[in-house]
Design an enzyme around this catalytic site. Structure first.
Site, short mmCIF file in Angstrom:
data_model
loop_
_atom_site.label_atom_id
_atom_site.label_comp_id
_atom_site.label_asym_id
_atom_site.label_seq_id
_atom_site.Cartn_x
_atom_site.Cartn_y
_atom_site.Cartn_z
N CYS A 1 81.39 58.18 6.20
CA CYS A 1 80.29 57.73 5.35
C CYS A 1 80.78 57.07 4.07
CB CYS A 1 79.36 58.89 5.04
SG CYS A 1 80.20 60.35 4.49
N ASP B 1 82.13 58.48 1.54
CA ASP B 1 81.95 59.33 0.37
C ASP B 1 83.30 59.63 -0.28
OD1 ASP B 1 79.34 59.38 1.03
OD2 ASP B 1 79.20 61.53 1.44
N CYS C 1 76.13 60.81 -0.62
CA CYS C 1 74.72 61.12 -0.40
C CYS C 1 74.32 62.38 -1.17
CB CYS C 1 74.47 61.33 1.09
SG CYS C 1 75.30 62.80 1.72
N CYS D 1 79.52 67.14 4.72
CA CYS D 1 79.50 67.12 3.25
C CYS D 1 80.05 68.45 2.71
CB CYS D 1 78.09 66.92 2.73
SG CYS D 1 77.36 65.36 3.26
#
Lengths: 178, 127
Positions: free
Chosen positions: B37, B39, B63, B106
């Protein structure tokens, strides 16, 4: 139809650099041949087969069209074990740079001249993306065990740049679309 | 996808956002990223001579779930010893924040950030 090679579907050599126009033309031709209209009077089994083929061709096209997914697909064909997508990445220097680039994007909206700040940011991202992209291209052409491993590392890094591009696009929409 | 109330709370009022000076010998820095993603997460711990985490700060580009996970972790590690902090599992984070399966990575990122920071501390202190 299991294990069909995406390149073979379109009659292309298994090479990283390909003619996008040729790919798209061949995709459209094959897609027409399995269009549901052509199977209106066919048996259910034939309809089903055509629909399956259509999905496969579409997957193949989407995969080869995008350079990063094409690279990923080629590495899969070469049985290079790609690190788990969900696994964390811990190249410190690289991540520090990513952090800086994110900060650069976050600062853009405070610039005196927002338009030129956006342009400069896009230039910076472009240059760094290209550096990694060219290196990956060379590594893919070499096609040795070591170079393939290197290509997969570079591909992971390029995904961060892809994300930065998405962020930049979003920023532009936010700043310039009234 | 609906975020849980706790995720929204951490996202809207992130705790301990910021940076410590990397030159400070008391500061350990953990950097991690998720290619899937894009991140990027930075977790910094301020560690006393006795090996207690006195303070923590984070900076995350990602996110809502990634921000919430790192924000939560900064709260959890404060006052803990290094060993206690290294015992924090991503499953604890995911459970606390009620993360859906697609956002589990995450919490893994946040756990890895703690580990990376502790590793940085140990490297700096020659352990």
């Amino acid at each position: 139809m299991v294990n069909v090679n995406y390149f073979e579907i379109f009659g292309l050599e298994e090479k990283f650099s390909l003619e996008l126009n040729t790919l798209t033309e061949r995709y459209q031709t094959i897609q027409k041949s399995v269009h549901p209209d052509r199977f209106a009077h066919a048996s259910n089994q034939e309809k089903l087969l055509a629909a399956k083929k259509s999905t496969l061709i579409n997957d193949a096209y989407q995969t080869l069209k995008n350079p990063l997914s094409r690279a990923e697909y080629m590495l899969e064909l070469r049985h290079v074990s790609l690190p788990n997508e969900q696994a964390s990445f811990s190249d410190n220097a690289f991540l520090m740079r990513q952090m800086e680039l994110r900060e650069m994007l976050a600062e853009v909206k405070f610039a005196d001249n927002v338009e030129s700040a956006v342009f400069e940011a896009s230039q910076v991202l472009e240059v760094e993306f290209e550096q990694h992209f060219k290196a990956m291209q060379v590594a893919l052409i070499d096609n040795t065990e070591a170079s393939n491993k290197q290509a997969s590392e570079l591909l992971r890094k390029l995904k961060f740049y892809q994300k930065l591009h998405v962020e930049l696009d979003r920023l532009e929409d936010l700043l310039f679309d009234d | 996808m609906a975020y849980s109330e706790k995720v929204i709370d951490h996202y809207e009022n992130p705790r301990n956002v910021g940076s410590f000076s990397k030159e400070d010998p008391q500061i350990a820095t953990g950097m991690v990223g998720a290619p899937a993603c894009g991140d990027v997460m930075k977790l910094q711990l301020k560690i006393t001579e006795e090996g207690i985490i006195e303070d923590a700060k984070f900076k995350t580009y990602g996110c809502g779930s990634a921000i919430a996970s790192s924000s939560l972790v900064t709260e959890w590690v404060k006052g803990k010893s290094i060993d206690e902090a290294s015992g924090i599992k991503n499953t604890d984070i995911a459970e606390e924040l009620a993360l859906p399966p697609v956002k589990i990575h995450c919490s893994i990122l946040a756990e890895d950030a703690i580990k990376a920071a502790i590793e940085d501390y140990r490297t700096k202190h020659g352990e």
